[in-house]
Design an enzyme around this catalytic site. Structure first.
Site, PDB file in Angstrom:
ATOM      1  CG  HIS A  10      17.512   1.619   9.485  1.00 22.51           C
ATOM      2  ND1 HIS A  10      18.206   1.210   8.608  1.00 22.51           N
ATOM      3  CD2 HIS A  10      16.987   2.930   8.903  1.00 22.51           C
ATOM      4  CE1 HIS A  10      18.619   1.844   7.506  1.00 22.51           C
ATOM      5  NE2 HIS A  10      17.794   3.104   7.712  1.00 22.51           N
TER       6      HIS A  10
ATOM      7  CG  HIS B 177      15.091   5.561   7.346  1.00 20.44           C
ATOM      8  ND1 HIS B 177      16.436   5.796   7.501  1.00 20.44           N
ATOM      9  CD2 HIS B 177      14.198   6.284   8.277  1.00 20.44           C
ATOM     10  CE1 HIS B 177      16.436   6.904   8.413  1.00 20.44           C
ATOM     11  NE2 HIS B 177      15.298   7.228   8.840  1.00 20.44           N
TER      12      HIS B 177
ATOM     13  CG  ASP C 125      15.905   3.611   2.232  1.00 19.53           C
ATOM     14  OD1 ASP C 125      15.407   3.816   3.287  1.00 19.53           O
ATOM     15  OD2 ASP C 125      17.197   3.604   1.820  1.00 19.53           O
ATOM     16  CG  HIS C 126      16.791   0.310   5.081  1.00 19.14           C
ATOM     17  ND1 HIS C 126      17.998  -0.271   4.640  1.00 19.14           N
ATOM     18  CD2 HIS C 126      16.778   1.380   4.724  1.00 19.14           C
ATOM     19  CE1 HIS C 126      18.759   0.691   4.340  1.00 19.14           C
ATOM     20  NE2 HIS C 126      18.142   1.922   4.394  1.00 19.14           N
TER      21      HIS C 126
ATOM     22  CG  HIS D 233      20.816   6.046   9.586  1.00 14.18           C
ATOM     23  ND1 HIS D 233      21.156   7.178   8.728  1.00 14.18           N
ATOM     24  CD2 HIS D 233      19.779   5.510   8.911  1.00 14.18           C
ATOM     25  CE1 HIS D 233      20.153   7.135   7.680  1.00 14.18           C
ATOM     26  NE2 HIS D 233      19.576   5.919   8.128  1.00 14.18           N
TER      27      HIS D 233
ATOM     28  CG  ASP E 147      20.870   3.257   5.824  1.00 17.85           C
ATOM     29  OD1 ASP E 147      21.337   2.257   5.021  1.00 17.85           O
ATOM     30  OD2 ASP E 147      19.858   4.061   5.248  1.00 17.85           O
TER      31      ASP E 147
ATOM     32  CG  HIS F 154      22.130   3.367   0.923  1.00 19.56           C
ATOM     33  ND1 HIS F 154      21.038   3.610   0.085  1.00 19.56           N
ATOM     34  CD2 HIS F 154      21.514   3.258   2.006  1.00 19.56           C
ATOM     35  CE1 HIS F 154      19.828   3.916   0.727  1.00 19.56           C
ATOM     36  NE2 HIS F 154      20.081   3.700   1.948  1.00 19.56           N
TER      37      HIS F 154
HETATM   38 FE    FE Z   1      18.675   3.849   3.780  1.00 17.43          FE
HETATM   39 ZN    ZN Z   2      18.217   4.713   6.621  1.00 13.86          ZN
END
Ligand code: FE
Ligand code: ZN
Length: 244
Positions: A58, A60, A62-63, A123, A140, A178
């Site tokens: 996805h 985001h 942080d990915h 998510h 996530d 995570h």
């Molecule tokens: Fe994440």
């Molecule tokens: Zn995410």
């Protein structure tokens, strides 16, 4: 053909994953969800592997945060993500199809295995799961003993996505985005105080808990175990407010 998957801790509590065939190191490695480049570079160097491509669950930061730096250092790379979310996936080069409810062949092969995809909104609206053999990357959407926050999706979407993932065979391994497992299990035990499997899992938790399995999630994940979308929604709301 041998498939090796290794978790690469990134940022505060993210996992990227290296995928490679230890019998064919010359073919290089793929990385799932590189939230940042430096730990991925280090993991590659440690194993003497080149980078072949990036797989995304996805959009985001942080990915996908490491995409640009990895392409700059190792490029050109294949960067694979969901076609419907391509506008939010930096550096994407190949747009994967994905449907809800079942995994389908994407047309890509990774380490000699067909890459399968499934659309798992909840998510985010454009989240997908990635499957190679019995290994599934859930991003996530599904965490060990938990699920992602409903940033864009509805409880009904998340419920359907988790049920589709946990309809896979019990020994399917689930590699999530995570390390939230200890906190997730504290919430899980508050939902089901008499669930022995949750207690046992919490009592014997390693520092790195990925991967999980479908069997473990069916037994200990309060969002997988929610009877319907309404119950999942109530649990997700309670988790957002939970201070355990
Ligand atoms: Fe994440
Ligand atoms: Zn995410």
């Amino acid at each position: 053909m041998a498939l090796r998957i290794e978790a690469v801790p990134c940022l505060r509590d993210n996992y990227a994953y290296l995928i490679f065939d230890p019998e064919k190191p010359e073919e290089g490695a793929w990385v799932v969800d590189p939230g940042e480049a430096a730990p991925v570079d280090a993991a590659l160097a440690e194993r003497g592997l080149s980078l072949t491509g990036i797989l995304l669950t996805h959009h985001h930061p942080d990915h996908v945060g490491g995409n640009a730096a990895l392409v700059a250092t190792h490029g050109p790379l294949a960067v694979l993500g969901f076609a419907d979310d391509a506008h939010r996936l930096p550096e994407i080069t190949q747009r994967l199809p994905a449907s809800r409810g079942r995994f389908e062949a994407s047309g890509q092969t990774i380490c000699g295995l067909p890459l399968e995809t499934m659309h798992i909104p909840g998510h985010t609206t454009g989240a997908i799961a990635l499957k190679l053999g019995d290994e599934v990357f859930t991003g996530d959407t599904l965490f060990a003993a938990g699920c992602g926050r409903l940033f864009e999706g509805t409880p009904a979407m998340m419920h359907a996505s988790l049920q589709s993932l946990c309809a896979l065979p019990e020994d399917t391994r689930l590699w999530f985005g995570h390390e939230y497992t200890a906190a997730n299990l504290r919430f899980a035990s508050s939902v089901e105080p008499d669930n022995d499997a949750m207690q046992a899992r919490a009592a014997d938790l390693p520092a790195c808990t990925t991967p999980s399995t479908v069997a473990l999630e069916r037994a200990t994940n309060p969002f997988v175990r929610a009877a319907d979308a309404e119950e999942l929604g109530a649990r997700r709301k309670a988790k957002d407010e939970f201070r355990g």
